[in-house]
Design an enzyme around this catalytic site. Structure first.
Site, PDB file in Angstrom:
ATOM      1  N   ASP A  33       0.853  -1.186   0.000  1.00 31.95           N
ATOM      2  CA  ASP A  33       0.000   0.000   0.000  1.00 31.95           C
ATOM      3  C   ASP A  33       0.891   1.239   0.000  1.00 31.95           C
ATOM      4  O   ASP A  33       1.878   1.291   0.742  1.00 31.95           O
ATOM      5  CB  ASP A  33      -0.907  -0.018   1.237  1.00 31.95           C
ATOM      6  N   ILE A  34       0.561   2.235  -0.806  1.00 33.80           N
ATOM      7  CA  ILE A  34       1.386   3.446  -0.867  1.00 33.80           C
ATOM      8  C   ILE A  34       1.166   4.364   0.333  1.00 33.80           C
ATOM      9  O   ILE A  34       1.949   5.289   0.543  1.00 33.80           O
ATOM     10  CB  ILE A  34       1.198   4.218  -2.190  1.00 33.80           C
ATOM     11  N   ASN A  90     -13.170  -3.366   2.839  1.00 34.71           N
ATOM     12  CA  ASN A  90     -14.145  -2.290   2.962  1.00 34.71           C
ATOM     13  C   ASN A  90     -15.131  -2.364   1.804  1.00 34.71           C
ATOM     14  O   ASN A  90     -14.735  -2.609   0.672  1.00 34.71           O
ATOM     15  CB  ASN A  90     -13.434  -0.933   2.939  1.00 34.71           C
ATOM     16  N   VAL A  99     -11.280   2.898  -3.352  1.00 35.11           N
ATOM     17  CA  VAL A  99     -11.055   2.438  -4.719  1.00 35.11           C
ATOM     18  C   VAL A  99     -12.086   1.359  -4.995  1.00 35.11           C
ATOM     19  O   VAL A  99     -12.128   0.343  -4.297  1.00 35.11           O
ATOM     20  CB  VAL A  99      -9.626   1.891  -4.912  1.00 35.11           C
ATOM     21  N   HIS A 103     -10.655  -5.433  -3.315  1.00 34.36           N
ATOM     22  CA  HIS A 103      -9.307  -5.615  -2.786  1.00 34.36           C
ATOM     23  C   HIS A 103      -9.374  -5.825  -1.284  1.00 34.36           C
ATOM     24  O   HIS A 103     -10.358  -5.482  -0.632  1.00 34.36           O
ATOM     25  CB  HIS A 103      -8.404  -4.426  -3.136  1.00 34.36           C
ATOM     26  N   HIS A 105      -6.930  -5.784   2.436  1.00 35.00           N
ATOM     27  CA  HIS A 105      -5.736  -5.257   3.093  1.00 35.00           C
ATOM     28  C   HIS A 105      -5.192  -6.310   4.054  1.00 35.00           C
ATOM     29  O   HIS A 105      -5.932  -6.812   4.908  1.00 35.00           O
ATOM     30  CB  HIS A 105      -6.077  -4.006   3.910  1.00 35.00           C
TER      31      HIS A 105
END
Length: 114
Positions: A33-34, A90, A99, A103, A105
């Protein structure tokens, strides 16, 4: 499902946006993750564009199991399995989704209080 030309994760999956991949088997990819929320913060992203878990077709829910299997593998590789880790997902705006491409995390490397 086709890629969305405006989706950042689709662009990463297609190689249009560079992102060092931790894992990529053509179905799932994993990247750091950025904006990490923990010392280890990895995003696990299906290549196929699915906006939310609510949009995942019934015949593709095996993908969720594959995500969790990959998360366990990566947690071991990154040294966070023994102390513990989180897998977060989420859904929609109130659920914290920013986004709109399915996806998950993987977070670890610190103690969480929630």
């Amino acid at each position: 499902m086709p890629h969305d030309p405006d989706c950042v994760f689709c662009k990463i999956a297609k190689g249009e946006i560079p992102a060092p991949k931790i894992y990529d088997d053509g179905e799932l990819l994993a990247i750091n993750d950025i904006h990490p929320a923990a010392p280890v913060h990895i995003l696990i992203i299906p290549h196929d564009h699915v906006p939310t878990l609510l949009d995942l077709p019934d015949d593709r829910f095996d993908l969720v199991g594959k995500v969790f299997r990959l998360a366990a593998k990566l947690a071991r590789e990154k040294g966070i399995a023994d102390n513990g880790f989180k897998i977060m997902h989420n859904v929609n705006e109130w659920g914290g989704q920013r986004v709109f491409h399915l996806h998950f995390h993987l977070l670890g490397g610190k103690e969480f209080s929630f």
